[in-house]
Design a protein around this motif. Structure first.
Motif, PDB file in Angstrom:
ATOM      1  N   GLN A  76       0.830  -1.211   0.000  1.00 29.83           N
ATOM      2  CA  GLN A  76       0.000   0.000   0.000  1.00 29.83           C
ATOM      3  C   GLN A  76       0.861   1.257   0.000  1.00 29.83           C
ATOM      4  O   GLN A  76       0.570   2.220  -0.708  1.00 29.83           O
ATOM      5  CB  GLN A  76      -0.917  -0.010   1.217  1.00 29.83           C
ATOM      6  N   ILE A  85      -4.878  -1.259  -1.495  1.00 28.00           N
ATOM      7  CA  ILE A  85      -5.302  -0.582  -0.274  1.00 28.00           C
ATOM      8  C   ILE A  85      -5.375  -1.604   0.857  1.00 28.00           C
ATOM      9  O   ILE A  85      -5.933  -2.687   0.671  1.00 28.00           O
ATOM     10  CB  ILE A  85      -6.713   0.051  -0.480  1.00 28.00           C
TER      11      ILE A  85
ATOM     12  N   GLN B  57      -9.376   4.875   2.527  1.00 29.97           N
ATOM     13  CA  GLN B  57      -8.460   4.225   3.450  1.00 29.97           C
ATOM     14  C   GLN B  57      -8.219   5.123   4.665  1.00 29.97           C
ATOM     15  O   GLN B  57      -8.227   4.672   5.798  1.00 29.97           O
ATOM     16  CB  GLN B  57      -7.148   3.943   2.707  1.00 29.97           C
TER      17      GLN B  57
END
Lengths: 285, 112
Positions: A76, A85, B57
């Protein structure tokens, strides 16, 4: 010898020029015409031929192996495109964002992201006498044009001698797909129209070609409309104007029927021959 | 409960940012502690690709249960947010954070 036909602005006549120029050359010599506008290839509407080859094209995408992954997060951290991710104890891969750079896969300490083949499109090769026509088409839903353009050029390099004349019908714009389609060309022809919009996008295209250190020239299409600013711009910047194709309703009519233009309109053919002569001279030098 | 907002500032009166992936800030309100935490997301401007997954994220790390935004996330971001189990409410793009919070409390926002 590779000639890329690009534009900046869309709809200025890249395909009309590419197909007609290739057909004119094919009257005398072997020529390869490649449609590199893989997101919406359309040269094939004007070039008929017998199909010689049909290849499925793939790109490489990482696939997460949950059982060996230690969730270290290196993948990531190193993905410039956020195609990988980490979400808690899961790794998500977004194939459409992946640029197949292998960074995540190579850096993974436990080899938990092996690269797997994924179909992205198709390459077709047709033949009509002296002309070989190659069309690559991206599958619906695929977002990355660059890998398919790159693989198509690679295919052409491998299968045709370096002395064969190759004409690349390139994508519009000035972003990655155009750069991929033009970066190996010996000469780039920028097609524009003599309007403020045409000039604006031509300027961007010229700047791109300068950055790539590409020899380039301009073809003005629909000459007679708009104003003289494009001509003045080319003069000021010492960019050769290879041809001025006159504005004509007849060209549009033939185009709309999927027919070649130069065989029907002598003034169009005369301008095309100027480009032909320029390319032949360029090749000699 | 922690509620996240896509915003153009870090106060109650700040405007909401209608965009998800390219939002300027993420503001998280903890309504039990009555506390704000925020994240400056403006570096996302430099990212040509993958803004949606990246912001998702970041949002995941702030661990809200609910996201209030404007236009709603795109496909990639929606995939991440779904995996993260975050409920998404949209249509608050033209409000202030306070107005968006009240609209959410009054069930006036559409669930994505």
């Amino acid at each position: 010898m590779k000639i890329a036909i690009a534009s900046g602005k869309g709809g200025t006549g890249k395909t009309t020029l590419s197909t007609n120029l290739a057909a004119l050359f094919a009257e005398k010599v072997q020529v390869v015409l490649a449609d590199l506008d893989v997101e919406e290839p359309n040269s094939g509407l004007f070039i008929k031929g017998d199909i010689e080859r049909e290849d499925i094209k793939y790109k490489m995408i990482p696939e997460w192996n949950e059982s060996t992954c230690t969730l270290c997060g290196l993948c990531q951290k190193n993905c410039n495109f956020h195609a990988v991710i980490q979400l808690g104890s899961q790794i998500l891969v977004f194939p459409e964002l992946c640029h197949s750079c292998y960074a995540c896969s190579e850096l993974c300490p436990t080899d938990s992201l092996p690269m797997i083949k994924q179909r992205m499109g198709q390459l077709k090769q047709f033949r009509n006498k002296n002309m070989t026509f190659i069309e690559s088409r991206l599958d619906i839903g695929q977002e990355q044009a660059v890998p398919l353009i790159g693989q198509t050029i690679e295919y052409i390099e491998k299968n045709f001698s370096s002395s064969t004349l190759k004409i690349f019908d390139s994508p519009p714009g000035t972003s990655c797909p155009v750069i991929e389609a033009t970066k190996d060309a010996d000469f780039v022809i920028l097609v524009t129209e003599p309007t403020p919009f045409g000039l604006h996008d031509l300027t961007l295209a010229v700047e791109t070609m300068k950055e790539l250190e590409k020899r380039h020239g301009v073809v003005i299409n629909r000459h007679g409309i708009g104003n003289n600013d494009v001509l003045e711009y080319c003069e000021e910047n010492n960019i050769p104007v290879l041809a001025k194709i006159p504005n004509s309703r007849k060209v549009a009519e033939l185009y709309s029927k999927g027919e070649l233009v130069y065989t029907e309109i002598p003034e169009f053919k005369a301008e095309l021959e100027k480009i032909e002569t320029f390319i032949l001279n360029f090749q000699k030098s | 409960m922690k509620i996240a907002f896509t915003t153009k500032g870090i106060e109650w009166n700040s405007d909401m940012d209608p965009r998800f992936g390219r939002t300027e800030y993420i503001l998280v309100y903890d309504d039990e502690k009555e506390e704000f935490t925020s994240f400056d997301n403006r570096d996302i401007e430099n990212e040509a690709h993958g803004a949606g997954p990246k912001t998702s994220q970041q949002l995941f790390e702030m661990s809200p249960q609910v996201l209030i935004t404007g236009n709603g996330p795109g496909g990639n971001a929606a995939t991440v947010l779904e995996k993260a189990g975050i409920k998404i409410f949209i249509g608050a793009g033209q409000m202030t954070v306070n107005e968006a919070y009240q609209a959410y409390k009054n069930n006036n926002l559409k669930e994505f």
